[in-house]
Design an enzyme around this catalytic site. Structure first.
Site, PDB file in Angstrom:
ATOM      1  N   PHE A 191      12.258  -8.655   3.136  1.00  0.00           N
ATOM      2  CA  PHE A 191      12.708  -9.140   1.516  1.00  0.00           C
ATOM      3  C   PHE A 191      14.009  -8.611   1.227  1.00  0.00           C
ATOM      4  O   PHE A 191      14.399  -9.091   0.197  1.00  0.00           O
ATOM      5  CB  PHE A 191      11.564  -8.913   0.547  1.00  0.00           C
ATOM      6  CG  PHE A 191      11.403  -7.733   0.194  1.00  0.00           C
ATOM      7  CD1 PHE A 191      12.118  -7.175  -0.880  1.00  0.00           C
ATOM      8  CD2 PHE A 191      10.881  -6.644   0.894  1.00  0.00           C
ATOM      9  CE1 PHE A 191      12.123  -5.962  -1.299  1.00  0.00           C
ATOM     10  CE2 PHE A 191      10.364  -5.367   0.401  1.00  0.00           C
ATOM     11  CZ  PHE A 191      11.331  -5.078  -0.629  1.00  0.00           C
ATOM     12  N   LYS A 234      12.729 -17.021  10.622  1.00  0.00           N
ATOM     13  CA  LYS A 234      11.480 -16.887   9.597  1.00  0.00           C
ATOM     14  C   LYS A 234      11.911 -15.551   8.443  1.00  0.00           C
ATOM     15  O   LYS A 234      11.543 -14.465   8.795  1.00  0.00           O
ATOM     16  CB  LYS A 234      10.356 -16.488  10.659  1.00  0.00           C
ATOM     17  CG  LYS A 234       8.972 -16.928   9.973  1.00  0.00           C
ATOM     18  CD  LYS A 234       8.605 -16.417   8.713  1.00  0.00           C
ATOM     19  CE  LYS A 234       8.130 -15.050   8.546  1.00  0.00           C
ATOM     20  NZ  LYS A 234       8.086 -14.625   7.096  1.00  0.00           N
ATOM     21  N   GLU A 291       8.844 -14.004   2.753  1.00  0.00           N
ATOM     22  CA  GLU A 291       8.129 -15.075   1.917  1.00  0.00           C
ATOM     23  C   GLU A 291       8.573 -14.756   0.357  1.00  0.00           C
ATOM     24  O   GLU A 291       8.549 -15.433  -0.406  1.00  0.00           O
ATOM     25  CB  GLU A 291       6.723 -14.750   1.847  1.00  0.00           C
ATOM     26  CG  GLU A 291       5.929 -15.153   3.187  1.00  0.00           C
ATOM     27  CD  GLU A 291       5.761 -13.567   3.587  1.00  0.00           C
ATOM     28  OE1 GLU A 291       6.702 -13.093   4.160  1.00  0.00           O
ATOM     29  OE2 GLU A 291       4.542 -13.240   4.244  1.00  0.00           O
ATOM     30  N   ARG A 292       9.053 -13.448   0.217  1.00  0.00           N
ATOM     31  CA  ARG A 292       9.180 -13.147  -1.167  1.00  0.00           C
ATOM     32  C   ARG A 292      10.709 -13.597  -1.559  1.00  0.00           C
ATOM     33  O   ARG A 292      10.952 -13.694  -2.798  1.00  0.00           O
ATOM     34  CB  ARG A 292       9.395 -11.351  -1.328  1.00  0.00           C
ATOM     35  CG  ARG A 292       8.747 -10.934  -0.408  1.00  0.00           C
ATOM     36  CD  ARG A 292       7.285 -10.175  -1.433  1.00  0.00           C
ATOM     37  NE  ARG A 292       6.453  -9.692  -0.331  1.00  0.00           N
ATOM     38  CZ  ARG A 292       5.213 -10.183  -0.114  1.00  0.00           C
ATOM     39  NH1 ARG A 292       4.980 -11.393  -0.394  1.00  0.00           N
ATOM     40  NH2 ARG A 292       4.384  -9.716   0.674  1.00  0.00           N
ATOM     41  N   SER A 326       8.740  -3.568   8.089  1.00  0.00           N
ATOM     42  CA  SER A 326       8.171  -2.253   8.285  1.00  0.00           C
ATOM     43  C   SER A 326       7.795  -1.891   9.627  1.00  0.00           C
ATOM     44  O   SER A 326       7.546  -2.697  10.508  1.00  0.00           O
ATOM     45  CB  SER A 326       7.041  -2.202   7.134  1.00  0.00           C
ATOM     46  OG  SER A 326       6.135  -3.304   7.853  1.00  0.00           O
ATOM     47  N   CYS A 362      16.426   0.245   3.424  1.00  0.00           N
ATOM     48  CA  CYS A 362      16.326   0.960   4.463  1.00  0.00           C
ATOM     49  C   CYS A 362      17.121   2.142   4.740  1.00  0.00           C
ATOM     50  O   CYS A 362      16.567   3.164   5.613  1.00  0.00           O
ATOM     51  CB  CYS A 362      15.944   0.089   5.845  1.00  0.00           C
ATOM     52  SG  CYS A 362      17.632  -0.311   6.375  1.00  0.00           S
ATOM     53  N   GLU A 400       7.259   6.185   3.676  1.00  0.00           N
ATOM     54  CA  GLU A 400       8.405   5.584   3.060  1.00  0.00           C
ATOM     55  C   GLU A 400       7.803   4.969   1.764  1.00  0.00           C
ATOM     56  O   GLU A 400       7.039   4.408   1.659  1.00  0.00           O
ATOM     57  CB  GLU A 400       8.772   4.740   3.974  1.00  0.00           C
ATOM     58  CG  GLU A 400       9.754   3.863   3.482  1.00  0.00           C
ATOM     59  CD  GLU A 400      10.359   2.503   4.286  1.00  0.00           C
ATOM     60  OE1 GLU A 400       9.304   1.872   4.683  1.00  0.00           O
ATOM     61  OE2 GLU A 400      11.603   2.402   4.423  1.00  0.00           O
TER      62      GLU A 400
HETATM   63  P1  NAD Z   1       7.289  -6.556   6.133  1.00  0.00           P
HETATM   64  O1  NAD Z   1       7.153  -5.659   7.358  1.00  0.00           O
HETATM   65  O2  NAD Z   1       6.114  -6.374   5.204  1.00  0.00           O
HETATM   66  O3  NAD Z   1       7.875  -7.808   6.455  1.00  0.00           O
HETATM   67  C1  NAD Z   1       8.840  -8.170   7.425  1.00  0.00           C
HETATM   68  C2  NAD Z   1       8.608  -9.564   8.022  1.00  0.00           C
HETATM   69  O4  NAD Z   1       7.555  -9.448   8.796  1.00  0.00           O
HETATM   70  C3  NAD Z   1       8.504 -10.574   6.748  1.00  0.00           C
HETATM   71  O5  NAD Z   1       8.937 -11.833   7.516  1.00  0.00           O
HETATM   72  C4  NAD Z   1       6.956 -10.847   6.974  1.00  0.00           C
HETATM   73  O6  NAD Z   1       6.587 -12.436   6.615  1.00  0.00           O
HETATM   74  C5  NAD Z   1       6.409 -10.581   8.229  1.00  0.00           C
HETATM   75  N1  NAD Z   1       4.842  -9.942   8.267  1.00  0.00           N
HETATM   76  C6  NAD Z   1       4.608  -9.261   7.357  1.00  0.00           C
HETATM   77  N2  NAD Z   1       3.252  -8.926   7.449  1.00  0.00           N
HETATM   78  C7  NAD Z   1       3.001  -9.567   8.844  1.00  0.00           C
HETATM   79  C8  NAD Z   1       1.949  -9.273   9.753  1.00  0.00           C
HETATM   80  N3  NAD Z   1       0.563  -8.561   9.415  1.00  0.00           N
HETATM   81  N4  NAD Z   1       2.128  -9.953  10.991  1.00  0.00           N
HETATM   82  C9  NAD Z   1       3.092 -10.604  11.306  1.00  0.00           C
HETATM   83  N5  NAD Z   1       4.098 -10.624  10.357  1.00  0.00           N
HETATM   84  C10 NAD Z   1       4.216  -9.962   9.333  1.00  0.00           C
HETATM   85  O7  NAD Z   1       8.436  -5.656   5.488  1.00  0.00           O
HETATM   86  P2  NAD Z   1       9.147  -5.913   3.967  1.00  0.00           P
HETATM   87  O8  NAD Z   1       8.188  -5.366   2.924  1.00  0.00           O
HETATM   88  O9  NAD Z   1       9.477  -7.264   3.716  1.00  0.00           O
HETATM   89  O10 NAD Z   1      10.495  -4.879   3.959  1.00  0.00           O
HETATM   90  C11 NAD Z   1      10.518  -3.768   3.939  1.00  0.00           C
HETATM   91  C12 NAD Z   1      10.422  -2.788   5.102  1.00  0.00           C
HETATM   92  O11 NAD Z   1      11.639  -3.164   5.757  1.00  0.00           O
HETATM   93  C13 NAD Z   1      10.543  -1.418   4.906  1.00  0.00           C
HETATM   94  O12 NAD Z   1       9.825  -0.746   5.720  1.00  0.00           O
HETATM   95  C14 NAD Z   1      12.356  -1.081   5.097  1.00  0.00           C
HETATM   96  O13 NAD Z   1      12.578   0.358   5.685  1.00  0.00           O
HETATM   97  C15 NAD Z   1      12.272  -2.061   6.370  1.00  0.00           C
HETATM   98  N6  NAD Z   1      13.904  -2.319   6.794  1.00  0.00           N
HETATM   99  C16 NAD Z   1      14.262  -1.788   7.483  1.00  0.00           C
HETATM  100  C17 NAD Z   1      15.455  -1.944   8.256  1.00  0.00           C
HETATM  101  C18 NAD Z   1      16.031  -1.355   9.347  1.00  0.00           C
HETATM  102  O14 NAD Z   1      17.087  -1.899   9.659  1.00  0.00           O
HETATM  103  N7  NAD Z   1      15.330  -0.423  10.042  1.00  0.00           N
HETATM  104  C19 NAD Z   1      16.404  -2.833   7.365  1.00  0.00           C
HETATM  105  C20 NAD Z   1      15.744  -3.399   6.156  1.00  0.00           C
HETATM  106  C21 NAD Z   1      14.585  -3.206   5.815  1.00  0.00           C
END
Ligand code: NAD
Length: 498
Positions: free
Chosen positions: A149, A173, A176-177, A226, A281, A383
């Site tokens: 998001f 994909k 959703e947020r 994450s 991140c 985090e």
């Molecule tokens: P998230 O892991 O909750 O969601 C990321 C994606 O995964 C979304 O599209 C979501 O729909 C999907 N998803 C969520 N739960 C799932 C599941 N159980 N099974 C399959 N798919 C699922 O992350 P977020 O809250 O949207 O973003 C924040 C996180 O992303 C933080 O941990 C941040 O550090 C990380 N991030 C990392 C980078 C990097 O380059 N390393 C960059 C930006 C954000």
């Protein structure tokens, strides 16, 4: 109520699965749209459209592919204000910050305007008698990107720009947020001349993600989110024989040496720790001053600045930072602050009670500063992804270096010092993917590559830069002999050029 479906074969389509999720305005807590969540059948329709369009796109010469991106960059600039407000309304970050999100993604689109050069192969004349050998980089076919998001414009563009420029079709994909900007970007790509089917947006949750991970026609997957989900995506996609890169969470440290310019270090920490409400991140969430005197000076410089943070909705141009993305994110951050207090950290500035008149239902958390944080505490190990900075005091440079070195995450790190030897030693010994020297948020530009180490990234190739072209293409090497006559008789030993 506005409803958001999918973008398949060049047009917006309504969701048909019967499942949906609410999209919120984080500043007010109001529902702003209803998002359709895709079923396997809807994913199949997107993949079918991608498969049908991809061969012709791959056969389009690279200059023509590049021209779509030249026009796309123009269109983004024309629509910058509209895109930034739309992004802020779902994410909550300030409009200026949203423009930064869009520009950093657009820079990847600018980078791939160089695809004719980036995708060039290699050629060896006369590798043997009459033999030439050449390698070419061909697209993998249909790729997919699953995005978080927190950068609804930049991260989708990290992925679809190099994938599409290299001749692939793509399924995005988004989170959703914050789904509206990815949908607009897909529309702008079509307006820029991209054939229908090359970029599809499938909105959804775990069901759509699992569909992608198991889809036999999707060859490559890029994930950012994450760490627990990154591990899952990496393992599942790899088990299904796909190429995969999966980027996870972070805990970025900023070491402040006694010789650092304290005003500059404190200002840098403010932007890096509290910008975007800490939902980056590459946010700095741990400050490591070296020596008691440095620590006292740093905390004294930071505390009034944290108290003076201007926190408000994106509609207020004076805001330094906005709310968190969801009620759940707000509650999680508040409970981690409680834990920090329970586990003995010194709460210097407490953001828990923050209230804004007229926005009582928004997901705000005030800027929070902890001192005397230790490595066993949850606020250090996890985090937080909120506006919370933890000060961990180190007695020496070596002690400071040990902290990020031993932390499970390895996305970004920074050191503030005037001493070149120390900076050089730090950059060389640290086991982290992106290092800032007097730069708090060292996000590489589009023509370098972005990626962390340790639990922050799984897979071997990074986002953007030349790595991204390698990720979205595969090498084919051709050995040819002209004139074509082979030596008489079969040759049973391993052929060599000797
Ligand atoms: P998230 O892991 O909750 O969601 C990321 C994606 O995964 C979304 O599209 C979501 O729909 C999907 N998803 C969520 N739960 C799932 C599941 N159980 N099974 C399959 N798919 C699922 O992350 P977020 O809250 O949207 O973003 C924040 C996180 O992303 C933080 O941990 C941040 O550090 C990380 N991030 C990392 C980078 C990097 O380059 N390393 C960059 C930006 C954000």
């Amino acid at each position: 109520m506005r409803s958001i479906g999918h973008f398949i074969n060049g047009v917006r389509v309504e969701g048909k699965s019967g499942r949906s999720a609410d999209v919120f305005n984080p500043a007010t807590g109001e529902v702003s749209a209803r998002l359709a969540l895709a079923s396997a059948a809807e994913l199949d329709a997107a993949v079918a459209s991608a498969l049908a369009a991809q061969p012709k796109w791959a056969a389009t010469n690279p200059q023509r592919r590049a021209r779509v991106f030249f026009r796309f960059v123009d269109l983004i600039n024309q629509h910058m204000d509209e895109l930034a407000v739309l992004l802020s309304s779902e994410h909550g970050k300030t409009v200026e910050d949203s423009k930064g999100d869009i520009v950093r993604g657009m820079e990847v689109a600018e980078f791939v305007c160089g695809i004719p050069h980036l995708q060039k192969g290699e050629f060896t004349e006369g590798a043997g008698p009459g033999i030439d050998m050449y390698s070419m980089r061909q697209p993998v076919g249909v790729g997919a990107g699953i995005t978080p998001f927190n950068f609804p414009a930049m991260i989708p563009m990290w992925m679809f720009a190099p994938a599409i420029a290299a001749g692939n079709a793509f399924i995005l994909k988004p989170s959703e947020r914050a789904p509206s900007v990815p949908m607009r970007l897909a529309e702008l790509m079509i307006e820029a001349g991209l054939p229908a089917g090359i970029l599809n947006v499938v909105n959804g949750d775990k069901e759509a993600v699992d569909g992608i991970l198991h889809h036999h026609e999707i060859a490559g997957i890029s994930f950012v989110g994450s760490t627990p989900i990154a591990r899952y995506v990496y393992a599942t996609a790899a088990a299904n024989g796909k190429r995969v890169q999966a980027f996870g969470g972070a805990k970025n440290h900023m070491v402040v040496m006694p010789d650092a310019d304290m005003d500059k270090a404190a200002d840098a920490l403010m932007g890096a720790g509290y910008g975007s409400a800490g939902e980056r991140c590459m946010a700095v969430s741990v400050a490591v001053p070296v020596g008691a005197e440095t620590a006292d000076r740093l905390v004294a410089a930071l505390a009034p600045k944290v108290e003076a943070l201007r926190i408000g909705p994106y509609t207020d141009a004076q805001s330094d930072m906005g709310p968190l993305v969801t009620r759940a994110a707000q509650q999680r951050v508040l409970s981690l602050i409680d834990k920090g207090v329970e586990q003995g950290a010194k709460l210097v500035v407490d953001g828990r009670g923050f209230k804004l008149q007229g926005y009582e239902d928004g997901y705000f958390v005030g800027g929070t500063l902890f001192d005397n944080v230790t490595t066993e505490m949850d606020i250090y190990r996890e985090e937080i992804f909120g506006p919370v900075v933890s000060v961990v005091r180190a007695g020496s440079y070596e002690e400071a270096l040990e902290l990020p070195l031993r932390h499970q995450y390895g996305n970004g790190v920074a050191i503030f010092t005037r001493d070149g030897d120390t900076a050089r030693d730090f950059a060389s010994r640290i086991n982290i993917g992106m290092v800032g020297i007097n730069v708090p948020v060292p996000v590489p530009l589009a023509y370098h590559s972005f990626g962390g180490w340790k639990a922050s990234a799984f897979g071997d190739l990074n986002q953007h830069g030349t790595d991204s072209i390698k990720f979205w293409t595969r090498t084919k090497t051709i050995t040819s002999r002209w004139p074509s006559g082979l030596k008489e008789g079969a040759q049973f030993s391993m052929p060599t050029m000797a």
